[in-house]
Motif scaffolding. Structure first.
Motif, PDB file in Angstrom:
ATOM      1  N   ASP A  37      77.235 110.216 132.100  1.00  0.00           N
ATOM      2  CA  ASP A  37      76.827 109.640 130.820  1.00  0.00           C
ATOM      3  C   ASP A  37      78.002 109.206 129.951  1.00  0.00           C
ATOM      4  OD1 ASP A  37      74.102 109.834 131.233  1.00  0.00           O
ATOM      5  OD2 ASP A  37      74.045 111.919 130.571  1.00  0.00           O
ATOM      6  N   SER A  63      75.353 102.273 137.232  1.00  0.00           N
ATOM      7  CA  SER A  63      74.558 103.038 138.192  1.00  0.00           C
ATOM      8  C   SER A  63      74.672 102.455 139.596  1.00  0.00           C
ATOM      9  CB  SER A  63      73.081 103.047 137.788  1.00  0.00           C
ATOM     10  OG  SER A  63      72.920 103.598 136.516  1.00  0.00           O
ATOM     11  N   HIS A 127      69.566 112.914 136.765  1.00  0.00           N
ATOM     12  CA  HIS A 127      69.216 111.663 136.087  1.00  0.00           C
ATOM     13  C   HIS A 127      67.969 111.008 136.682  1.00  0.00           C
ATOM     14  CE1 HIS A 127      73.425 112.226 134.900  1.00  0.00           C
ATOM     15  NE2 HIS A 127      73.106 111.553 133.823  1.00  0.00           N
ATOM     16  N   ASP A 129      66.573 108.280 135.963  1.00  0.00           N
ATOM     17  CA  ASP A 129      66.773 106.847 136.203  1.00  0.00           C
ATOM     18  C   ASP A 129      67.413 106.593 137.559  1.00  0.00           C
ATOM     19  OD1 ASP A 129      65.787 106.445 133.751  1.00  0.00           O
ATOM     20  OD2 ASP A 129      67.614 105.607 132.861  1.00  0.00           O
ATOM     21  N   ALA A 132      64.909 107.103 140.233  1.00  0.00           N
ATOM     22  CA  ALA A 132      64.018 105.945 140.344  1.00  0.00           C
ATOM     23  C   ALA A 132      64.688 104.838 141.163  1.00  0.00           C
ATOM     24  CB  ALA A 132      63.659 105.426 138.949  1.00  0.00           C
ATOM     25  N   ARG A 133      65.961 104.603 140.872  1.00  0.00           N
ATOM     26  CA  ARG A 133      66.657 103.555 141.622  1.00  0.00           C
ATOM     27  C   ARG A 133      66.773 103.941 143.097  1.00  0.00           C
ATOM     28  NH1 ARG A 133      71.469  99.881 139.306  1.00  0.00           N
ATOM     29  NH2 ARG A 133      70.349 100.441 137.415  1.00  0.00           N
TER      30      ARG A 133
ATOM     31  N   ASP B 129      61.152  97.234 137.246  1.00  0.00           N
ATOM     32  CA  ASP B 129      61.119  98.538 136.561  1.00  0.00           C
ATOM     33  C   ASP B 129      59.839  99.294 136.880  1.00  0.00           C
ATOM     34  OD1 ASP B 129      63.454  97.877 135.460  1.00  0.00           O
ATOM     35  OD2 ASP B 129      62.763  97.788 133.379  1.00  0.00           O
ATOM     36  N   ARG B 133      59.279 102.881 138.851  1.00  0.00           N
ATOM     37  CA  ARG B 133      58.493 104.013 138.367  1.00  0.00           C
ATOM     38  C   ARG B 133      57.415 104.381 139.393  1.00  0.00           C
ATOM     39  NH1 ARG B 133      56.908 105.096 132.185  1.00  0.00           N
ATOM     40  NH2 ARG B 133      58.845 103.919 131.976  1.00  0.00           N
TER      41      ARG B 133
END
Lengths: 200, 200
Positions: A37, A63, A127, A129, A132-133, B129, B133
């Motif tokens: 971060d 990222s 994380h 995010d 998700a990636r 996005d 998700r």
């Protein structure tokens, strides 16, 4: 199975590869030292001794640097697809069998640097995010595996199933162990179990 | 297999359910009429006749409204887990067999409103996005399926594999067809193929 990436042909390509690698190393050093971060793209660019513009020529955001391995893996799948000597898989079992060495090779690549693998796993845990990636990259990988089979003449329905089963084996291995050194073995065991599903 | 959600017990719960449903309907109407990008949380709240604060009591952001079905599905998996009459699955084949009716039930739920399903599929296609998700929700689903099996006494390694295979069958079905009406059949076929992997 693990082959080194083929040597880039031109001087420009070799240079690009060096810069890309420098950015990856710089980013990982900073993420490790300060935490994900607290590192900006500007920090990474400065540490890699490149401009921000150069950074964004290679990566969409900070990222994305963490998914360099996945990019290499997608490239590796493409190269596997170019092997014209492999016959058409006619059944789901044959198709999964054809994907197995590719996925085991990916596991070996992913864990070639055990410490880097462990650090990255921790970052993903912390994380949402990034998770998700990662999940999206996994699905891209399975789509690419589907293309490999279809390119060799397997019907699409069978190819889709086989690619999802192969991804399931990879995900199973990742969930069964946090230890880089045994990921490939865990994936091999998962494939064996998957390929014996109807028999037990 | 498809059971209605159990009736909420208290008046408060019933009220909350009505408000939640009103927000979902309002959001979907606006997404359909104006496009996802041109709708704000304030628009949705106004259209549902609730305040923004109320919206955020139920949903983290506007995207989350699109995953209401997944929330219901996770709840449905939890309820399936409470069925104490199911014996322990001792093999991966038995474990996948136990997850099959749960996943087929989820497919039926997901496509109960065919038009809504089609619209949502289109939105996912258009928005990376949302796909990210969605990918995370799928992995949450497989983690929940793992818990169901472990709760019934299956060893964790087998449970993880079976849950990933079940997810693979669901993903295969989603990729093989865009038509809501045949998703459940496509998933049934995928399970049959997966459970015959060792035999062909």
């Amino acid at each position: 199975m693990s082959q080194p990436a083929p040597e880039p042909t031109s001087l420009v390509e070799r240079k690009q590869r060096v810069v890309r690698q420098r950015i990856v190393v710089a980013a990982n050093e900073l993420f490790h030292a300060r935490g994900f971060d607290d590192v900006s793209v500007s920090d990474i660019a400065a540490h890699a001794d490149v401009g921000r513009t150069t950074f964004f020529r290679y990566f969409g955001d900070k990222s994305e640097v963490l998914f360099e391995k996945e990019r290499e893996m997608l490239d590796a799948i493409l190269r596997a697809a170019e092997d014209a000597s492999v016959p058409t898989a006619r059944t789901a079992t044959e198709a999964v069998g054809q994907l197995r060495p590719i996925v085991l090779d990916l596991c070996a690549r992913a864990t070639a640097d055990p410490e880097g693998y462990a650090r990255r796993s921790l970052l993903l845990e912390q994380h949402p995010d990034l998770r998700a990636r990662d999940a999206v990259k996994q699905q891209q990988m399975s789509d690419r595996l589907t293309e490999v089979l279809v390119g060799r003449g397997t019907d699409e329905g069978t190819a889709v199933l086989a690619a999802q089963i192969a991804l399931a084996c990879y995900q199973t291995a990742r969930r069964r162990t946090q230890t880089a050194g045994v990921l490939t073995d865990a994936a091999r065991a998962a494939f064996e179990q998957a390929l014996a599903l109807g028999t037990a």
